[in-house]
Design an enzyme around this catalytic site. Sequence first.
Site, PDB file in Angstrom:
ATOM      1  N   ASP A  51       0.825  -1.211   0.000  1.00  0.00           N
ATOM      2  CA  ASP A  51       0.000   0.000   0.000  1.00  0.00           C
ATOM      3  C   ASP A  51       0.860   1.264   0.000  1.00  0.00           C
ATOM      4  O   ASP A  51       2.046   1.217   0.322  1.00  0.00           O
ATOM      5  CB  ASP A  51      -0.869   0.040   1.268  1.00  0.00           C
ATOM      6  CG  ASP A  51      -1.960  -1.019   1.265  1.00  0.00           C
ATOM      7  OD1 ASP A  51      -1.969  -1.881   0.367  1.00  0.00           O
ATOM      8  OD2 ASP A  51      -2.794  -0.977   2.183  1.00  0.00           O
ATOM      9  N   ASP A  52       0.207   2.363  -0.318  1.00  0.00           N
ATOM     10  CA  ASP A  52       0.710   3.745  -0.136  1.00  0.00           C
ATOM     11  C   ASP A  52       1.695   4.213  -1.198  1.00  0.00           C
ATOM     12  O   ASP A  52       2.095   5.374  -1.173  1.00  0.00           O
ATOM     13  CB  ASP A  52       1.355   3.960   1.253  1.00  0.00           C
ATOM     14  CG  ASP A  52       0.368   3.726   2.395  1.00  0.00           C
ATOM     15  OD1 ASP A  52      -0.799   3.405   2.119  1.00  0.00           O
ATOM     16  OD2 ASP A  52       0.780   3.860   3.562  1.00  0.00           O
ATOM     17  N   HIS A 100      -6.035   2.854  -3.665  1.00  0.00           N
ATOM     18  CA  HIS A 100      -5.911   3.098  -2.214  1.00  0.00           C
ATOM     19  C   HIS A 100      -6.408   4.514  -1.894  1.00  0.00           C
ATOM     20  O   HIS A 100      -5.989   5.119  -0.919  1.00  0.00           O
ATOM     21  CB  HIS A 100      -4.447   2.933  -1.794  1.00  0.00           C
ATOM     22  CG  HIS A 100      -4.228   2.732  -0.325  1.00  0.00           C
ATOM     23  ND1 HIS A 100      -4.961   1.869   0.443  1.00  0.00           N
ATOM     24  CD2 HIS A 100      -3.330   3.306   0.531  1.00  0.00           C
ATOM     25  CE1 HIS A 100      -4.524   1.906   1.697  1.00  0.00           C
ATOM     26  NE2 HIS A 100      -3.544   2.776   1.776  1.00  0.00           N
ATOM     27  N   HIS A 106       3.970  -2.227   2.932  1.00  0.00           N
ATOM     28  CA  HIS A 106       3.997  -0.893   2.326  1.00  0.00           C
ATOM     29  C   HIS A 106       5.297  -0.721   1.550  1.00  0.00           C
ATOM     30  O   HIS A 106       6.372  -0.879   2.145  1.00  0.00           O
ATOM     31  CB  HIS A 106       3.885   0.175   3.416  1.00  0.00           C
ATOM     32  CG  HIS A 106       2.611   0.069   4.218  1.00  0.00           C
ATOM     33  ND1 HIS A 106       2.461  -0.822   5.258  1.00  0.00           N
ATOM     34  CD2 HIS A 106       1.429   0.714   4.090  1.00  0.00           C
ATOM     35  CE1 HIS A 106       1.227  -0.706   5.746  1.00  0.00           C
ATOM     36  NE2 HIS A 106       0.581   0.207   5.060  1.00  0.00           N
ATOM     37  N   HIS A 149      -4.180   9.756   2.144  1.00  0.00           N
ATOM     38  CA  HIS A 149      -4.288   8.768   3.217  1.00  0.00           C
ATOM     39  C   HIS A 149      -5.159   9.282   4.356  1.00  0.00           C
ATOM     40  O   HIS A 149      -4.678   9.720   5.393  1.00  0.00           O
ATOM     41  CB  HIS A 149      -2.899   8.373   3.729  1.00  0.00           C
ATOM     42  CG  HIS A 149      -2.834   6.932   4.104  1.00  0.00           C
ATOM     43  ND1 HIS A 149      -3.191   6.466   5.345  1.00  0.00           N
ATOM     44  CD2 HIS A 149      -2.516   5.833   3.386  1.00  0.00           C
ATOM     45  CE1 HIS A 149      -3.051   5.151   5.367  1.00  0.00           C
ATOM     46  NE2 HIS A 149      -2.646   4.741   4.186  1.00  0.00           N
ATOM     47  N   TYR A 174      -6.393   2.428   6.212  1.00  0.00           N
ATOM     48  CA  TYR A 174      -6.682   1.931   7.571  1.00  0.00           C
ATOM     49  C   TYR A 174      -7.757   0.828   7.585  1.00  0.00           C
ATOM     50  O   TYR A 174      -8.220   0.421   8.644  1.00  0.00           O
ATOM     51  CB  TYR A 174      -7.135   3.072   8.507  1.00  0.00           C
ATOM     52  CG  TYR A 174      -6.236   4.277   8.481  1.00  0.00           C
ATOM     53  CD1 TYR A 174      -4.998   4.251   9.109  1.00  0.00           C
ATOM     54  CD2 TYR A 174      -6.619   5.434   7.803  1.00  0.00           C
ATOM     55  CE1 TYR A 174      -4.153   5.366   9.068  1.00  0.00           C
ATOM     56  CE2 TYR A 174      -5.791   6.543   7.748  1.00  0.00           C
ATOM     57  CZ  TYR A 174      -4.567   6.500   8.385  1.00  0.00           C
ATOM     58  OH  TYR A 174      -3.734   7.592   8.327  1.00  0.00           O
TER      59      TYR A 174
HETATM   60 NI    NI Z   1      -2.280   2.869   3.545  1.00  0.00          NI
END
Ligand code: NI
Length: 257
Positions: free
Chosen positions: A82-83, A133, A224, A137, A174
Amino acid sequence: MKMTDKLRVLAVIAAADILLIAGLWWAIAQWNRPGGGETPVPAGQVQRDGRNEARPAGASGDETAGEQRPGDGVKCVALTFDDGPQRDCTGDLLDGLKARGAKATFFLMGQNIPGNEDLVLRMKEEGHLIGNHSYRHIQLTKAGSDAVCDAVDKTGQMIGEITGTPPQYLRPPYGAWNDDLECRVDMTTVLWSVDSLDWKLQNRQKIVRRVLKEVKDGDIILMHDIFPTSVEAALEIIDTLTRQGYTFVTVDELLID
Ligand code: NI
């Protein structure tokens, strides 16, 4: 017995022989036909070859490192990142995955895409799955459904412009999601079953130990691709689990099964 009766008896015997030979010939043909007469094996299961069954009892339990034998169950696991994308980490990770022939799933954040389009294209070209995603964030459950739709749509469009296909899979930041958002956003949400806590640990050995302790067949592992320690840990996890008979697949392959 008259001559005609003898001929009749001989004719019956000859006919019986022909039938017997034809029957044997048919049986042999069926035996040699690949997969002939066998029940189809459901996807995800390895077909057992009856001719290789002569193995000592208990032999199936001893695992030879890095070796897949016919009849062994194939264990699958999905690594998810992710991210990203992130210039250095994602690039190094893609190199490592390519060298190992492992597939992964990337949940991209919209705001990190500009300037990293080449990495997004590499993901697609190298057989990885790209998911959404959202754009920033934030906890989507606190953002209001209109704003969430905009953020998810915007990110999907950015990815679609690069790869030609907007993602079908969404991982909310999250894992924050609810029924209202589920109704508004027509995507498949993907959470995880093993949390590497890589963002918190930021230590290769600790991340590897935590994941290897928890992992089992069919797991979705959360990582991540924005920390160098996560990339190092992921590649070590792949090497270790590959020796244990695991295959690394994209999330959609696990969800289909
Ligand atoms: Ni994330």
